[in-house]
Design an enzyme around this catalytic site. Structure first.
Site, mmCIF file in Angstrom:
data_model
loop_
_atom_site.group_PDB
_atom_site.id
_atom_site.type_symbol
_atom_site.label_atom_id
_atom_site.label_comp_id
_atom_site.label_asym_id
_atom_site.label_seq_id
_atom_site.Cartn_x
_atom_site.Cartn_y
_atom_site.Cartn_z
ATOM 1 N N HIS A 106 -7.580 -8.714 52.363
ATOM 2 C CA HIS A 106 -7.570 -9.433 51.076
ATOM 3 C C HIS A 106 -6.227 -9.190 50.371
ATOM 4 O O HIS A 106 -6.176 -8.506 49.350
ATOM 5 C CB HIS A 106 -8.724 -8.965 50.190
ATOM 6 C CG HIS A 106 -10.061 -8.996 50.853
ATOM 7 N ND1 HIS A 106 -10.805 -10.149 50.985
ATOM 8 C CD2 HIS A 106 -10.787 -7.999 51.447
ATOM 9 C CE1 HIS A 106 -11.933 -9.871 51.618
ATOM 10 N NE2 HIS A 106 -11.947 -8.587 51.905
ATOM 11 N N PRO A 107 -5.137 -9.743 50.877
ATOM 12 C CA PRO A 107 -3.805 -9.439 50.339
ATOM 13 C C PRO A 107 -3.566 -9.908 48.915
ATOM 14 O O PRO A 107 -2.670 -9.409 48.243
ATOM 15 C CB PRO A 107 -2.865 -10.164 51.316
ATOM 16 C CG PRO A 107 -3.701 -11.248 51.919
ATOM 17 C CD PRO A 107 -5.077 -10.674 52.022
ATOM 18 N N LYS A 108 -4.378 -10.851 48.424
ATOM 19 C CA LYS A 108 -4.170 -11.383 47.071
ATOM 20 C C LYS A 108 -5.139 -10.787 46.038
ATOM 21 O O LYS A 108 -5.236 -11.303 44.926
ATOM 22 C CB LYS A 108 -4.302 -12.912 47.084
ATOM 23 C CG LYS A 108 -3.195 -13.629 47.840
ATOM 24 C CD LYS A 108 -1.843 -13.414 47.178
ATOM 25 C CE LYS A 108 -0.757 -14.239 47.826
ATOM 26 N NZ LYS A 108 -0.870 -15.679 47.592
ATOM 27 N N SER A 109 -5.828 -9.737 46.407
ATOM 28 C CA SER A 109 -6.750 -9.110 45.467
ATOM 29 C C SER A 109 -5.990 -8.137 44.562
ATOM 30 O O SER A 109 -5.480 -7.115 45.016
ATOM 31 C CB SER A 109 -7.864 -8.354 46.203
ATOM 32 O OG SER A 109 -8.624 -7.581 45.294
ATOM 33 N N ASP A 180 3.357 -12.914 53.574
ATOM 34 C CA ASP A 180 3.515 -13.761 52.397
ATOM 35 C C ASP A 180 4.630 -13.156 51.545
ATOM 36 O O ASP A 180 4.397 -12.227 50.786
ATOM 37 C CB ASP A 180 2.217 -13.837 51.595
ATOM 38 C CG ASP A 180 2.341 -14.709 50.350
ATOM 39 O OD1 ASP A 180 3.424 -15.281 50.137
ATOM 40 O OD2 ASP A 180 1.364 -14.818 49.596
#
Length: 357
Positions: A106-109, A180
């Site tokens: 979950h890199p965008k958490s 990203d």
């Protein structure tokens, strides 16, 4: 890393028999009840029971992991886990390994990155207890350039420990950014790491890192932002020598991609930060007009408009006002007509400049 040793749900195991789950209370007539899965709903019922009892135990810690892996953005559970880690005196390096797995999933958490910041802050407190001046129990990821301690005040062994920890974190972040390069949470955390550990040697390699990223993608606005953060907050701040280096760096990127907004913003930004006038790049900007692809860049003409306007105000020059008007017309009618109303407004403002007769 979702550890499932068997297919039996935790709440059906004997060690949980003493816990009375607390159902979610949505009132007698909920307007739009959320259709939770049975697994999540039941897990949260047990979590509420843990919270109400303020139980600080290994099973409570295990439960927070179960909830988080079901709902990574549940900030209440993250906070409770932070309390448990401290109360149970857990090995925080083990926690970092689990966070790494969570970041990959979950890199965008935001909550995951914030939790890593809390954990690393606590590791720093344990390594440098006598020098840490600010609490890191519940830090935010809003950036602050205030360090928690002075690197120069550390013992040699502490300096080594700080360098190893920072190096490890920067490598971890860089690995995440490969997937990203514009992950805001990763960049925000990277800036916190650099600043939190003081003016140490890790700043030195950061310019090279941003340059590497900009070689790969000159339009990586996140890398430009990071470079600005480093030159303005690193050891010594933005010196005159550093300014000239950065001006030349930005110019070289503009020459390759004159319609790329990022280096233009960076160039004018570092000049402003160093209290230098935008007029210092007048010759450079005028020279770009002879380059066909640059002549149609709105950023070339917008910067020239700013330059001529500054000159007109400082010198009260009618010639500079006329040049500024020409740039405003060029922008409104040819190179940036989508914002013609703005450029026409800028032209009207030029009429208000008090010029010499």
């Amino acid at each position: 890393m979702a550890e499932q040793q068997d297919d039996v749900p935790f709440y059906q195991k004997p060690e949980w028999a003493d816990v009375v789950p607390i159902p979610q209370d949505d009132g007698p007539n909920p307007l739009v009840p959320i259709a939770y899965t049975r697994e999540y709903s039941t897990t949260m019922d047990y979590f509420r029971a843990m919270c109400r009892a303020q139980e600080k135990s290994e099973r409570a810690l295990d439960l927070t992991k179960i909830v988080i892996e079901l709902s990574p953005s549940h900030y209440t559970v993250w906070y409770y886990r932070q309390q448990l880690l401290k109360e149970l005196n857990k090995d925080l390096k083990d926690e970092l390994e689990w966070i790494e797995w969570m970041v990959n999933e979950h890199p965008k958490s935001y909550q995951i990155w914030h939790h890593r910041q809390v954990v690393v802050g606590r590791i720093a407190e344990s390594l440098f207890p006598s020098t840490t001046s600010t609490t890191t129990t519940t830090p935010t990821t809003a950036q602050s350039t205030e360090a928690a301690f002075s690197f120069d005040d550390l013992s040699e062994s502490q300096k080594t420990a700080a360098q190893e920890l920072v190096k490890s974190e920067l490598e971890f972040i860089a690995e995440s950014l490969k997937d990203d390069t514009k992950n805001y949470h990763a960049w925000s955390y990277r800036q916190w790491v650099l600043a939190h550990f003081g003016q140490g040697p890790w700043w030195t390699g950061e310019l090279a890192y941003t340059e590497e990223l900009l070689e790969e993608d000159v339009r990586n606005n996140s890398a430009w932002n990071q470079r600005y953060f480093v030159v303005t907050n690193g050891p010594g701040g933005l010196t005159e020598e550093g300014l000239q280096r950065e001006v030349q760096f930005a110019k070289s990127k503009i020459e390759k991609t004159p319609s790329n907004e990022s280096p233009w913003v960076y160039l004018t930004g570092v000049l402003r930060k160093a209290n230098h006038s935008v007029t210092e790049i007048k010759e450079f900007c005028e020279g770009l007009l002879s380059v066909p692809r640059a002549n149609f860049s709105p950023f070339v003409h917008a910067t020239l408009l700013d330059i001529y306007e500054v000159e007109a105000k400082e010198q009260r020059s009618a010639a500079s006002v006329e040049k500024a008007k020409e740039e405003a017309i060029m922008l409104a009618e040819k190179v940036d007509s989508i914002r013609s109303k703005y450029w026409n407004w800028r032209k009207t403002q030029l009429q208000k400049i008090d010029i010499l007769a």
